[in-house]
Design a protein around this motif. Structure first.
Motif, PDB file in Angstrom:
ATOM      1  N   MET A   1       0.834  -1.176   0.000  1.00 17.37           N
ATOM      2  CA  MET A   1       0.000   0.000   0.000  1.00 17.37           C
ATOM      3  C   MET A   1       0.881   1.242   0.000  1.00 17.37           C
ATOM      4  O   MET A   1       1.939   1.268   0.601  1.00 17.37           O
ATOM      5  CB  MET A   1      -0.914  -0.024   1.224  1.00 17.37           C
ATOM      6  CG  MET A   1      -1.787   1.197   1.312  1.00 17.37           C
ATOM      7  SD  MET A   1      -3.203   1.025   2.395  1.00 17.37           S
ATOM      8  CE  MET A   1      -4.230  -0.024   1.423  1.00 17.37           C
ATOM      9  N   LEU A   2       0.404   2.250  -0.638  1.00 19.40           N
ATOM     10  CA  LEU A   2       1.128   3.510  -0.753  1.00 19.40           C
ATOM     11  C   LEU A   2       0.942   4.327   0.522  1.00 19.40           C
ATOM     12  O   LEU A   2      -0.165   4.396   1.062  1.00 19.40           O
ATOM     13  CB  LEU A   2       0.582   4.277  -1.963  1.00 19.40           C
ATOM     14  CG  LEU A   2       1.370   5.455  -2.464  1.00 19.40           C
ATOM     15  CD1 LEU A   2       2.772   5.025  -2.878  1.00 19.40           C
ATOM     16  CD2 LEU A   2       0.667   6.090  -3.636  1.00 19.40           C
ATOM     17  N   THR A   3       2.011   4.911   0.997  1.00 21.52           N
ATOM     18  CA  THR A   3       1.928   5.754   2.191  1.00 21.52           C
ATOM     19  C   THR A   3       2.057   7.220   1.794  1.00 21.52           C
ATOM     20  O   THR A   3       2.494   7.541   0.688  1.00 21.52           O
ATOM     21  CB  THR A   3       3.059   5.415   3.182  1.00 21.52           C
ATOM     22  OG1 THR A   3       4.312   5.690   2.549  1.00 21.52           O
ATOM     23  CG2 THR A   3       3.002   3.963   3.626  1.00 21.52           C
ATOM     24  N   LYS A   4       1.674   8.101   2.704  1.00 27.05           N
ATOM     25  CA  LYS A   4       1.785   9.533   2.446  1.00 27.05           C
ATOM     26  C   LYS A   4       3.234   9.929   2.202  1.00 27.05           C
ATOM     27  O   LYS A   4       3.524  10.758   1.347  1.00 27.05           O
ATOM     28  CB  LYS A   4       1.230  10.341   3.620  1.00 27.05           C
ATOM     29  CG  LYS A   4      -0.262  10.330   3.705  1.00 27.05           C
ATOM     30  CD  LYS A   4      -0.714  11.210   4.868  1.00 27.05           C
ATOM     31  CE  LYS A   4      -2.207  11.152   5.062  1.00 27.05           C
ATOM     32  NZ  LYS A   4      -2.636  11.989   6.189  1.00 27.05           N
ATOM     33  N   SER A   5       4.142   9.327   2.941  1.00 21.06           N
ATOM     34  CA  SER A   5       5.558   9.680   2.773  1.00 21.06           C
ATOM     35  C   SER A   5       6.069   9.260   1.392  1.00 21.06           C
ATOM     36  O   SER A   5       6.840   9.993   0.764  1.00 21.06           O
ATOM     37  CB  SER A   5       6.418   9.075   3.876  1.00 21.06           C
ATOM     38  OG  SER A   5       6.360   7.669   3.845  1.00 21.06           O
TER      39      SER A   5
END
Length: 60
Positions: A1-5
């Motif tokens: 999953m893609l994170t904000k960072s």
């Protein structure tokens, strides 16, 4: 999953102007690479000979 960072990191690496399509393509690539790395760490891989067999099936 893609994170904000990871999202911030990718946006920072882009030039000042870019299309939304370029960003979406990059994010999809990053997510696929991350998923592949996790699968590899879990041992969810196939051998080269198994891959050859799968590819052979595609052309039948």
């Amino acid at each position: 999953m893609l994170t904000k960072s990871k999202l911030r990191e990718q946006i920072e690496s882009f030039p000042e102007e870019f299309s939304i399509d370029e960003l979406v393509e990059r994010l999809i690539l990053v997510e696929k690479i991350d998923r592949g790395n996790k699968q590899s760490e879990k041992g969810e891989v196939i051998s080269e000979s198994e891959l050859d067999n799968e590819i052979e099936k595609w052309f039948k």
